[in-house]
Each structure stands twice: as C-alpha cells, then as structure tokens.
Scaffold this active site. Structure first.
Site, PDB file in Angstrom:
ATOM      1  N   ASP A 100       1.030  -1.142   0.072  1.00 52.16           N
ATOM      2  CA  ASP A 100       0.053   0.208   0.066  1.00 52.16           C
ATOM      3  C   ASP A 100       0.989   1.219   0.426  1.00 52.16           C
ATOM      4  O   ASP A 100       0.859   2.433  -0.564  1.00 52.16           O
ATOM      5  CB  ASP A 100      -1.218   0.162   1.424  1.00 52.16           C
ATOM      6  CG  ASP A 100      -1.414  -0.708   1.839  1.00 52.16           C
ATOM      7  OD1 ASP A 100      -2.175  -1.146   0.762  1.00 52.16           O
ATOM      8  OD2 ASP A 100      -1.182  -2.395   2.095  1.00 52.16           O
TER       9      ASP A 100
ATOM     10  N   HIS B 106      -4.108  -3.317   6.562  1.00 53.86           N
ATOM     11  CA  HIS B 106      -4.481  -3.430   4.683  1.00 53.86           C
ATOM     12  C   HIS B 106      -5.834  -4.325   4.547  1.00 53.86           C
ATOM     13  O   HIS B 106      -5.709  -5.362   4.025  1.00 53.86           O
ATOM     14  CB  HIS B 106      -3.252  -4.913   5.245  1.00 53.86           C
ATOM     15  CG  HIS B 106      -3.094  -4.989   2.966  1.00 53.86           C
ATOM     16  ND1 HIS B 106      -2.397  -4.685   2.302  1.00 53.86           N
ATOM     17  CD2 HIS B 106      -3.253  -6.380   2.919  1.00 53.86           C
ATOM     18  CE1 HIS B 106      -2.907  -5.098   1.202  1.00 53.86           C
ATOM     19  NE2 HIS B 106      -3.328  -6.298   1.437  1.00 53.86           N
TER      20      HIS B 106
HETATM   21  N1  LIG Z   1      -0.644  -8.063   2.585  1.00 49.18           N
HETATM   22  C1  LIG Z   1      -0.659  -7.812   1.091  1.00 49.18           C
HETATM   23  O1  LIG Z   1      -0.207  -6.862   0.752  1.00 49.18           O
HETATM   24  C2  LIG Z   1      -0.613  -8.855   0.184  1.00 49.18           C
HETATM   25  C3  LIG Z   1      -1.026 -10.266   0.125  1.00 49.18           C
HETATM   26  N2  LIG Z   1      -1.446 -10.977  -0.386  1.00 49.18           N
HETATM   27  C4  LIG Z   1      -2.059 -12.637  -0.176  1.00 49.18           C
HETATM   28  O2  LIG Z   1      -0.919 -13.320  -0.104  1.00 49.18           O
HETATM   29  C5  LIG Z   1      -1.412 -14.685   0.062  1.00 49.18           C
HETATM   30  C6  LIG Z   1      -0.973 -15.743  -1.134  1.00 49.18           C
HETATM   31  O3  LIG Z   1      -0.870 -15.270  -1.784  1.00 49.18           O
HETATM   32  P1  LIG Z   1      -0.871 -15.993  -3.943  1.00 49.18           P
HETATM   33  O4  LIG Z   1       0.368 -16.644  -3.712  1.00 49.18           O
HETATM   34  O5  LIG Z   1      -1.110 -15.033  -4.775  1.00 49.18           O
HETATM   35  O6  LIG Z   1      -1.699 -17.109  -3.678  1.00 49.18           O
HETATM   36  P2  LIG Z   1      -1.347 -18.912  -4.270  1.00 49.18           P
HETATM   37  O7  LIG Z   1      -2.634 -18.963  -4.007  1.00 49.18           O
HETATM   38  O8  LIG Z   1      -0.478 -17.898  -5.347  1.00 49.18           O
HETATM   39  O9  LIG Z   1      -0.237 -19.166  -3.570  1.00 49.18           O
HETATM   40  C7  LIG Z   1      -0.817 -19.523  -2.103  1.00 49.18           C
HETATM   41  C8  LIG Z   1       0.258 -20.944  -1.736  1.00 49.18           C
HETATM   42  O10 LIG Z   1       0.512 -21.111  -0.405  1.00 49.18           O
HETATM   43  C9  LIG Z   1       0.000 -22.479  -0.470  1.00 49.18           C
HETATM   44  N3  LIG Z   1      -0.107 -22.539   0.752  1.00 49.18           N
HETATM   45  C10 LIG Z   1      -1.401 -22.574   1.206  1.00 49.18           C
HETATM   46  N4  LIG Z   1      -1.680 -23.373   2.528  1.00 49.18           N
HETATM   47  C11 LIG Z   1      -0.562 -23.184   2.794  1.00 49.18           C
HETATM   48  C12 LIG Z   1      -0.303 -23.914   4.454  1.00 49.18           C
HETATM   49  N5  LIG Z   1      -1.323 -23.667   5.783  1.00 49.18           N
HETATM   50  N6  LIG Z   1       1.183 -23.776   4.659  1.00 49.18           N
HETATM   51  C13 LIG Z   1       2.410 -23.352   3.426  1.00 49.18           C
HETATM   52  N7  LIG Z   1       1.409 -23.207   2.742  1.00 49.18           N
HETATM   53  C14 LIG Z   1       0.125 -22.964   2.195  1.00 49.18           C
HETATM   54  C15 LIG Z   1      -1.245 -22.797  -1.224  1.00 49.18           C
HETATM   55  O11 LIG Z   1      -0.920 -24.252  -1.692  1.00 49.18           O
HETATM   56  C16 LIG Z   1       0.059 -22.147  -2.359  1.00 49.18           C
HETATM   57  O12 LIG Z   1       1.012 -22.921  -3.551  1.00 49.18           O
HETATM   58  C17 LIG Z   1      -2.911 -14.429  -0.718  1.00 49.18           C
HETATM   59  O13 LIG Z   1      -3.276 -14.484   1.077  1.00 49.18           O
HETATM   60  C18 LIG Z   1      -2.945 -13.347  -0.644  1.00 49.18           C
HETATM   61  O14 LIG Z   1      -4.317 -12.330  -0.339  1.00 49.18           O
HETATM   62  C19 LIG Z   1      -1.513 -10.783  -1.815  1.00 49.18           C
HETATM   63  C20 LIG Z   1      -0.226  -9.663  -2.176  1.00 49.18           C
HETATM   64  C21 LIG Z   1      -0.907  -8.730  -1.538  1.00 49.18           C
HETATM   65  O1  LIG Z   2      -6.546  -7.497  -3.216  1.00 50.25           O
HETATM   66  C1  LIG Z   2      -5.672  -8.662  -3.022  1.00 50.25           C
HETATM   67  O2  LIG Z   2      -6.559  -9.831  -2.424  1.00 50.25           O
HETATM   68  C2  LIG Z   2      -4.320  -8.932  -2.807  1.00 50.25           C
HETATM   69  C3  LIG Z   2      -3.688  -7.374  -1.745  1.00 50.25           C
HETATM   70  O3  LIG Z   2      -3.263  -8.114  -0.641  1.00 50.25           O
HETATM   71  C4  LIG Z   2      -3.190  -6.963  -2.604  1.00 50.25           C
HETATM   72  O4  LIG Z   2      -2.913  -6.767  -3.921  1.00 50.25           O
HETATM   73  O5  LIG Z   2      -3.110  -5.790  -2.160  1.00 50.25           O
END
Ligand SMILES: NC(=O)C1=CN([C@@H]2O[C@H](COP(=O)(O)OP(=O)(O)OC[C@H]3O[C@@H](n4cnc5c(N)ncnc54)[C@H](O)[C@@H]3O)[C@@H](O)[C@H]2O)C=CC1
Ligand SMILES: O=C([O-])CC(=O)C(=O)O
Length: 328
Positions: free
Chosen positions: A159, A187
């Site tokens: 952000d 967030h």
């Molecule tokens: N804080 C922030 O600014 C942001 C947060 N996110 C969040 O990050 C997270 C991951 O996003 P992506 O990589 O795009 O998702 P993705 O679905 O591509 O990857 C997530 C991975 O986590 C694994 N996983 C699920 N449960 C697990 C566990 N208990 N232990 C270990 N691994 C596990 C899955 O198998 C998958 O490979 C989501 O919750 C998303 O909303 C995404 C973008 C920004």
């Molecule tokens: O918006 C979502 O769900 C993924 C995320 O946290 C971001 O891009 O800031």
C-alpha cells in the site's frame, strides 16, 4: 562474507513465492554479503510443483544461495529460522473483501505461530503477507507466547509503495523525491494513506495537489488497488506483493535511510490512540534491526476519523478470531 541465515517462506509454490524466492536468493532482501538457506513450506499436494521451483532456483546458480529445504511440516520449515515470511494462504477473488478470508485462512496461522514459537530462532523476524494480513499476524503472534510480540509484523508496504507511485504520477516528481508517506491501519479498504505529513522535494504534498483529489481519488485508488489488479489480471497482485515483502524485510533487517520512514504493520503500543495490541500500520524508522514508531506527528480531525475507522475494523477482526478460538 557472513554465515548463512535461515529464511522460511510459506506458500512457496504460489504466485507470490514464484517472484519472492528468486529475489531473496539473489541478495535483494538481505544484501550482497549475506548467504541464505531457504526453508520452504507447502501443503503436501503442492510439493511436486515446489520441487519445480527449486529446480529453477538451482538453475540460477545464485552465489548467495547456501541451501534449500522443502517440507510440508512447519516444525521443519521454521527450525532455527532467522526470518519467516508467511505468504501461504488463499487469495481473494473478485467481489471479496480481504476480511472474507478470515475463516478460510485464520486457521493456518495458529499452528504456524505455535511452530515458530517452538523451533524458530529466538530473534526471528516474522512478516505476514497472507490475507487478512494484520489479523493473521495477530493470530501467529498470540500463539507464540515465548517470543516478543514485536517480532510479528504484517505487510502494508505494498500500500505504501502504491501511494508513492500514485503521488509521483500526479506531481510528475520521481518516487525518490517523496518522503514521510504513511499507511495507517489495516491492509484493507479502510486503510488510511496519509499525505498530511508527506513531502515532495521538501514541499508539503498537500500544497501540490488539491484536497478533492486527495480525498476522492488518491485514498480510494490506493485502498482499492488490490481489487483493481484482481479485476484486470484475473488474479491478485503477486510480483508487486513480493517486491513489497522484500522492501519490508530489507528495511527491518538493514535499517531505514537517515531522515526517511516507512510503513509497517506492527503491534500498537497505544501510540496515537491506537488500541494497544492491534497489528496496525504505523510510520516507523529502523536502526539496528529494531523498528520505532515515529512520534510527535500532528493528527488532524480528518486523519483522526480515518485512523479510528481502520482501528475499529481491526478490533472487529480480532473479536471474530477470538470467537473462532484462534486468539485469547
Ligand atoms: N499483504 C499484502 O499486501 C498482500 C497479500 N496477498 C495475500 O498473499 C497470499 C498468497 O497469495 P498468492 O501467492 O497469490 O496465492 P497462491 O494461491 O498463488 O499461493 C498460495 C500458496 O500457499 C500455499 N498454502 C496454502 N495453505 C498453506 C499452508 N497451511 N502452509 C503452507 N502453504 C500453504 C498454497 O498451496 C499455495 O501454493 C494470499 O492470502 C493473498 O491474498 C497478496 C498480495 C498482497
Ligand atoms: O487485494 C488482494 O486481495 C491482494 C492484496 O492484498 C493486494 O493486492 O493488496
């Protein structure tokens, strides 16, 4: 060259993992003199895909990559970890708020907090990326009673970076000319990207843009950028999220430059009237691996109401996870 440190990453076979691991291994997170051992956690069905990612990491021949562990057991992944990036969780789909993921994802962070408590380095630095990041960080923290609460942080750096980029585009000035940007709170779409302290080339940002742009365009654009990416890409932000995670950990480990601050989701100590204990975005400076909240900022009535609204949402999320038995 330093001795290698252990960096645990969960969700390592996911979209964020695919950007993040290569940058950690290249030295972008901890610097060019710091070898790393990657300890990668995935759910069992994703271990095969994770193995493919490991093959690619090997093929990069990164000089700083001193070892790789893959596992589906948190007690193995977090063993002696100096840094832990908790990414693994379900991403949201179009039409969802990040809070809608609480029941799906909250349960992941209790056992991971317990495992970190049991086996990680006593000085581990934990960053939670998986959404809803602030409250998931609270869950992990509350289940790691032998560690210091401030070792658990949540990512609001994406952000923060989005806010820098929007202001840069509006003023025509480079991102590097912008100082004193803050993301307060959650967030989520209640976050408060605050320009009231921000300067551009030393000039107050609010003297360069009008109030209606600030309130009606800037704040909603930053706060809803995640949803806009999902809409455009059909999947949630990944490379930019990985880049922000690198920035967050690098600044926490290596410090913030003199005279500047960054935003981190950290346990509130009651500063600025934010209820103690909530994991809330604050302006911080870092020295010697310790962050400190920037004190003494003047808070306008406009800022106060925005800061209270996002604190209120975090309080409600905390109550919800209490009911699920994930925190005391
Ligand atoms: N804080 C922030 O600014 C942001 C947060 N996110 C969040 O990050 C997270 C991951 O996003 P992506 O990589 O795009 O998702 P993705 O679905 O591509 O990857 C997530 C991975 O986590 C694994 N996983 C699920 N449960 C697990 C566990 N208990 N232990 C270990 N691994 C596990 C899955 O198998 C998958 O490979 C989501 O919750 C998303 O909303 C995404 C973008 C920004
Ligand atoms: O918006 C979502 O769900 C993924 C995320 O946290 C971001 O891009 O800031």
């Amino acid at each position: 060259m330093n001795n290698p440190v252990r960096v645990a990453v969960t969700g390592a076979a996911g979209q964020i993992g695919y950007s993040l691991l290569f940058r950690i291994a290249s030295g972008a997170m901890l610097g060019p003199d710091q070898p790393v051992i990657l300890q990668l956690l995935e759910v069992t069905p994703a271990l095969k895909a994770l193995n493919g990612v490991v093959m690619e990491l090997q093929d990069c021949a990164f000089p700083l990559l001193a070892g790789i562990v893959t596992t589906d057991d948190p007690m193995v992944a977090f063993k002696d970890a100096d840094y832990a990036l908790l990414v693994g969780a379900m991403p949201r789909k179009a039409g969802m708020e990040r809070g809608d993921l609480l029941s799906a994802n909250g349960g992941i962070f209790k056992p991971q907090g317990e495992a970190i408590n049991a086996v990680a380095s006593r000085d581990v630095k934990v960053l939670v990326v998986g959404n809803p990041a602030n409250t998931n960080a609270l869950i992990a923290q509350q289940n790691a009673p032998d560690l210091r609460p401030e070792q658990f942080t949540a990512m609001v750096r994406l952000d923060h970076n989005r806010a820098l980029s929007q202001l840069s585009a509006k003023t025509g000035k480079p991102v590097s000319s912008i100082q004193r940007m803050t993301i307060w709170g959650n967030h989520s779409s209640t976050q408060y990207p605050d320009l009231s302290q921000t300067t551009v080339d030393g000039q107050p940002a609010l003297s360069l843009v009008d109030q209606s742009w600030y309130e009606q365009e800037f704040i909603p654009t930053v706060a809803k950028r995640g949803a806009a990416i999902i809409e455009a890409r059909g999947a949630s932000s990944a490379a930019s999220a990985a880049s922000a995670a690198i920035d967050h950990m690098r600044d926490w480990a290596l410090g913030t430059p003199e005279g500047s601050w960054v935003s981190m989701g950290i346990p509130s100590d009651g500063s600025y009237g934010v209820p103690e204990g909530l994991i809330y975005g604050f302006p911080v400076t870092v020295e010697g691996g310790q962050y400190r909240i920037v004190q003494g900022l003047e808070i306008s009535d406009f800022s106060r109401s925005r800061m209270d609204a996002t604190a209120q949402e975090l309080t409600e999320e905390r109550d919800a996870v209490r009911e699920l038995g994930l925190v005391k």
